[in-house]
Design an enzyme around this catalytic site. Sequence first.
Site, short mmCIF file in Angstrom:
data_model
loop_
_atom_site.label_atom_id
_atom_site.label_comp_id
_atom_site.label_asym_id
_atom_site.label_seq_id
_atom_site.Cartn_x
_atom_site.Cartn_y
_atom_site.Cartn_z
N GLY A 188 0.85 -1.18 0.00
CA GLY A 188 0.00 0.00 0.00
C GLY A 188 0.89 1.24 0.00
N GLN A 212 3.12 10.10 1.42
CA GLN A 212 4.41 9.41 1.60
C GLN A 212 5.42 9.79 0.52
OE1 GLN A 212 2.46 5.31 2.21
NE2 GLN A 212 4.31 5.19 3.45
N CYS A 219 5.83 0.08 7.82
CA CYS A 219 5.48 1.21 6.96
C CYS A 219 6.72 1.64 6.18
CB CYS A 219 4.96 2.37 7.81
SG CYS A 219 4.53 3.83 6.87
N LEU A 220 6.54 1.90 4.88
CA LEU A 220 7.69 2.31 4.06
C LEU A 220 8.29 3.63 4.55
CD1 LEU A 220 6.25 1.48 0.52
CD2 LEU A 220 8.01 0.21 1.73
N HIS A 238 -4.77 1.72 7.25
CA HIS A 238 -3.41 2.25 7.42
C HIS A 238 -3.18 3.42 6.45
CE1 HIS A 238 1.12 1.46 7.94
NE2 HIS A 238 1.07 2.30 6.92
N GLU A 239 -3.59 3.26 5.18
CA GLU A 239 -3.34 4.31 4.18
C GLU A 239 -4.22 5.54 4.42
OE1 GLU A 239 -0.70 3.84 2.72
OE2 GLU A 239 -0.55 1.65 2.83
N HIS A 252 -2.68 7.71 6.88
CA HIS A 252 -1.62 8.57 6.32
C HIS A 252 -2.19 9.90 5.82
CE1 HIS A 252 2.21 6.45 6.29
NE2 HIS A 252 1.67 5.35 5.81
ZN ZN Z 1 2.50 3.46 5.89
#
Ligand code: ZN
Length: 160
Positions: A48, A53, A91-92, A133-134, A137
Amino acid sequence: MIRKVLHLPDPQLRKKSLAVAINEVKTGKYKRFICDLIETMKANDGIGLAAPQVGKLVRIVIISTKSGPLALVNPVISVRSWRKCVDEEGCLSVPGIYGDVKRNTSLKVKAISADGARIEFRARGLFARVIDHEVDHLNGVLFIDKAKNIKSAENQKKEL
Ligand code: ZN
């Protein structure tokens, strides 16, 4: 074009993203941006990715599904299941850190598709977890704000 994924403590990750006008979704500018997000997610082995991000504060997320990447514009979680479950997340934007996050097991989601159509669907399990989760963000919320048993590790799964 693969974009650079921002890492904590970049302040962009803590800002609230803005809605995209529905008549703008199909314009070349957003089409290209959605392609960039998909490419960037794949290049980083993510499941995702959210627009903030990569430093763009707009309400667009990409979710990896069995049938390919799904773009959601202005996603809204309209119903959350009473039932919740805990699973490990990463998470990236917070590389090498993992933790257990409790989230609803199913969600009802409203959004605009990459084609500019209004869509509504139910998501369960990992699919629901990634969407939640997204969407966090887009509101400047990171999984570490909710996680328990936070640990650092190499080569874990599920970076979102
Ligand atoms: Zn994330």
